[in-house]
Design a protein around this motif. Structure first.
Motif, PDB file in Angstrom:
ATOM      1  N   VAL A 144      28.615 -10.695 -19.988  1.00  0.00           N
ATOM      2  CA  VAL A 144      29.783 -11.296 -20.639  1.00  0.00           C
ATOM      3  C   VAL A 144      30.771 -10.214 -21.066  1.00  0.00           C
ATOM      4  CG1 VAL A 144      30.556 -12.599 -22.662  1.00  0.00           C
ATOM      5  CG2 VAL A 144      28.578 -13.368 -21.363  1.00  0.00           C
ATOM      6  N   ALA A 145      30.259  -9.102 -21.593  1.00  0.00           N
ATOM      7  CA  ALA A 145      31.140  -7.996 -21.978  1.00  0.00           C
ATOM      8  C   ALA A 145      31.930  -7.486 -20.781  1.00  0.00           C
ATOM      9  CB  ALA A 145      30.317  -6.864 -22.581  1.00  0.00           C
ATOM     10  N   PRO A 168      33.012 -21.752 -18.714  1.00  0.00           N
ATOM     11  CA  PRO A 168      32.101 -21.606 -17.572  1.00  0.00           C
ATOM     12  C   PRO A 168      31.453 -20.225 -17.504  1.00  0.00           C
ATOM     13  CG  PRO A 168      34.084 -22.744 -16.884  1.00  0.00           C
ATOM     14  CD  PRO A 168      34.321 -22.285 -18.300  1.00  0.00           C
ATOM     15  N   LEU A 169      32.193 -19.181 -17.895  1.00  0.00           N
ATOM     16  CA  LEU A 169      31.599 -17.847 -17.963  1.00  0.00           C
ATOM     17  C   LEU A 169      30.418 -17.837 -18.923  1.00  0.00           C
ATOM     18  CD1 LEU A 169      31.437 -14.719 -17.883  1.00  0.00           C
ATOM     19  CD2 LEU A 169      33.302 -14.685 -19.553  1.00  0.00           C
ATOM     20  N   CYS A 170      30.608 -18.407 -20.098  1.00  0.00           N
ATOM     21  CA  CYS A 170      29.552 -18.455 -21.105  1.00  0.00           C
ATOM     22  C   CYS A 170      28.346 -19.257 -20.609  1.00  0.00           C
ATOM     23  CB  CYS A 170      30.110 -19.066 -22.394  1.00  0.00           C
ATOM     24  SG  CYS A 170      28.873 -19.442 -23.642  1.00  0.00           S
ATOM     25  N   SER A 599      23.862 -17.350 -30.068  1.00  0.00           N
ATOM     26  CA  SER A 599      23.736 -16.337 -29.034  1.00  0.00           C
ATOM     27  C   SER A 599      24.968 -15.450 -29.023  1.00  0.00           C
ATOM     28  CB  SER A 599      23.567 -16.992 -27.659  1.00  0.00           C
ATOM     29  OG  SER A 599      23.640 -16.025 -26.633  1.00  0.00           O
ATOM     30  N   PRO A 600      24.805 -14.133 -28.867  1.00  0.00           N
ATOM     31  CA  PRO A 600      25.974 -13.248 -28.749  1.00  0.00           C
ATOM     32  C   PRO A 600      26.861 -13.618 -27.574  1.00  0.00           C
ATOM     33  CG  PRO A 600      23.952 -11.974 -29.091  1.00  0.00           C
ATOM     34  CD  PRO A 600      23.533 -13.392 -28.863  1.00  0.00           C
ATOM     35  N   VAL A 601      26.268 -14.204 -26.545  1.00  0.00           N
ATOM     36  CA  VAL A 601      27.032 -14.619 -25.370  1.00  0.00           C
ATOM     37  C   VAL A 601      28.150 -15.577 -25.769  1.00  0.00           C
ATOM     38  CG1 VAL A 601      26.890 -16.001 -23.261  1.00  0.00           C
ATOM     39  CG2 VAL A 601      25.183 -14.239 -23.710  1.00  0.00           C
TER      40      VAL A 601
END
Length: 641
Positions: A144-145, A168-170, A599-601
């Protein structure tokens, strides 16, 4: 003196606690300890939900509290620090950083745009497939970063609102945890619980068939729901947004023309042997040192600077000087510096070494109301703030570093690209909004892309074949990354997300404490008496929903630590195979879509995506139900009861 009093008070409280416990019957002691552990767990959940204290700090407090109660010994409570899975997670962060430094990650963004054009459905599919593929072999947080600036760039170029793409990325990053055994920490936690119960562990691709099914459903769901979170007006505004900016655009917008200089330190200069902090160049002479060009091993490299950086003879300084030309000449004379040729405006011709990026403060940032001098930004991040965007324009002031930061501020930072990329992991205070288009051609170890891919392939082969343990395979890959110069030691250490590791270590003692105090056995007995007659599918559903409920408050890793031993114990008590229940825990903990705090995500995309808490609820609840159905359909097929 104060520390001695604290130690004595702690010892007295612990002694009092043990005396009280000694007066109670054994059965009451057992339940009393269980109540103590349960109250501590509840306190941790409450602290997590309020987000007033850093989660890794809460984890350390939890370890300390459990030791003080005497439920666990210090050796038991701190056993997580020696857990091979913790080492494995740290090594995977390093592997991810190697892919960033070699430019592999950013080449993927170019590939996505080349294939998908401006079609939002194709872009969503390609982003999700790319994230799921990359996330299957590295930390989802790291993925994600990497992809946040990629997605922002794609949104800017394609005219698609960023809200359409960031969710959608997450979702794909979370689903990537279901692709392979090493894709996410909860999988490793579940595997550890199987090993602890003397049960054969899952293989590298055991989870993959279910993960592929969930990914397919996730793709369809994200395509259908892509317009749920944006209004027609927002979609129109996104289509009218300008193309991605370059460094030359940032120089113009932030009014940096004429401020950049290069100068070499001559023999006898008063700067030689002095540190940047000791010279006070910024406060006394209005000079910002952006970087230092220095010869090392027959080649010139850019040295990132902070307050402790020491100048040596023949260093070439990259300087930001906002005053008159006469003042600059006086500065050169006073410090025995020789001016050097600078081509292009504000280091734009040195884009392979010197970068820029815009950084937005997060809503919960602790930096609001502080000045840049108070933050000491350069010493912490090896970067210099050269501009502040406020109220739709560049802030013009004689002393930028005495300006107090406000809620809407965007900072323009300048320095080496490696330091700029590392800002992506600083999720507590700010997020990198976008990289200028120039970065597409920049990677600190771009020449080592092929060795990086080979090293990654070696790690995967070793893990799949089982020739060596997973942690050894990752360690071999990290050593190969270092030997082939895909990453250096400084970048390797900095790439490890230590708060995530401490959080996992801090939550591990709760699973052990609940087991030791009879909590897991008690829950298993309660479930056995109420659920056994309903059959394995109802039990499987309950385990999934239990993980989803706990996942509203705890991270997915912490949820796996608590629920995995319960699920395995229930299966064994009921006479079922433990594998479908352990696998359901792995699937359910990765399917934590409902809130942004577990979640950090998800936390990382809130600000750049412009999402609210209810956006996650709106998208997360239906998707969680769909994943539950996939789990009930596929898990018993591949792991019979």
């Amino acid at each position: 003196m104060l520390s001695e009093h604290v130690v004595k008070l702690t010892e007295q409280l612990q002694t009092l606690y043990h005396h009280i416990m000694a007066l109670l019957p054994d059965t009451l002691i057992m339940h009393g300890q269980l109540i103590t552990v349960s109250m501590l767990l509840l306190a941790v959940i409450i602290l997590f939900s309020f987000s007033k204290i850093r989660m890794d700090v809460i984890a350390i407090l939890a370890i300390t509290a459990i030791i003080m109660t005497g439920v666990l010994s210090p050796t038991e409570a701190l056993s997580g620090f020696s857990d091979p899975n913790i080492v494995l997670i740290a090594l995977l962060f390093i592997i991810g950083e190697s892919l960033v430094r070699t430019g592999i990650s950013f080449q993927m963004s170019e590939y996505i745009l080349k294939i998908a054009g401006k079609n939002d459905i194709r872009i969503i599919v390609l982003i999700m497939l790319s994230v799921a593929l990359l996330g299957s072999v590295m930390s989802s947080t790291g993925v994600v970063a990497i992809f946040i600036p990629v997605v922002i760039s794609i949104a800017s170029r394609s005219g698609i609102h960023v809200k359409k793409l960031m969710m959608p990325l997450c979702i794909a990053a979370l689903i990537s945890g279901m692709m392979t055994l090493v894709a996410t920490a909860p999988n490793l936690v579940v595997n550890s619980e199987l090993e602890r119960a003397n049960i054969t562990e899952f293989g590298f691709f055991s989870i993959t068939p279910i993960g592929i099914g969930v990914l397919l459903i996730g793709l369809i769901y994200c395509i259908i729901s892509r317009n749920w979170l944006i209004s027609p007006k927002q979609a129109q505004q996104a289509q009218q947004s300008p193309s991605r900016r370059k460094i030359t655009d940032l120089i113009r917008d932030y009014k940096l023309t004429g401020r950049a200089h290069r100068a070499q330190i001559l023999t006898g200069s008063p700067l030689i042997g002095r540190t940047l902090n000791s010279l006070h160049l910024r406060s006394q002479q209005g000079v910002n040192v952006i970087g230092i060009e220095r010869w090392r091993k027959f080649r010139k490299v850019l040295i990132p600077v902070n307050g402790a950086t020491e100048f040596i003879e023949n260093d070439v300084l990259l300087l930001d000087f906002a005053h008159s030309e006469a003042d600059y000449r006086q500065f050169l004379t006073t410090n025995s510096l020789e001016p050097k040729v600078l081509r292009g405006e504000y280091f734009s011709d040195q884009v392979k070494e010197v970068g820029m990026a815009e950084v937005a403060l997060l809503p919960e940032s602790s930096l609001y109301g502080k000045t840049l001098n108070e933050i000491d930004f350069r010493s912490q991040y090896f970067l210099t703030v050269i501009g502040i965007w406020r109220n739709h324009t560049a802030l013009e002031t004689d002393n930028l570093f005495e300006e107090k930061l406000e809620v809407s501020d965007t900072l323009l930072v300048c320095g080496d690209w490696g330091s700029i990329r590392k800002l992506q992991t600083r999720t507590n205070d700010f997020v990198v909004l976008d990289f200028p288009a120039d970065i597409d051609d920049v990677a600190p170890a771009s020449s080592q892309a092929i060795p990086a891919l080979i090293n990654l392939a070696i790690m995967i082969v070793l893990m799949v074949s089982g020739i060596v343990p997973n942690v050894v395979a990752a360690l071999i890959a990290c050593l190969l990354m270092g030997i082939t110069r895909c990453i250096d030691m400084t970048s390797a250490y900095k790439s490890i997300h230590w708060p995530s590791l401490i959080l996992i270590i801090g939550m591990m003692p709760f699973a052990l404490a609940l087991n030791k105090t009879g909590g897991i056995a008690l829950v298993s007995e309660l479930l056995k008496s109420h659920l056994y007659s309903y059959g394995p599918y109802i039990v499987l559903t309950f385990i999934f929903l239990l993980c989803s409920f706990v996942g509203l408050f705890l991270t997915n890793t912490a949820t796996a630590i608590l629920i995995a031993p319960i699920a395995i114990n229930i299966a064994l008590d009921f006479g079922y195979s433990p594998y479908p229940f352990a696998m359901t825990v792995a699937i359910a903990t990765s399917a934590s879509f409902i809130t942004p705090v577990s979640s950090p995500v998800k936390t990382m995309i809130v600000a750049p995506g412009g999402y609210s808490f209810m956006d996650f609820v709106k998208v997360g609840i239906p998707l969680t139900i769909l994943v539950l159905l996939v789990d009930l359909l596929l898990v018993p097929v591949f792991f019979p009861f």
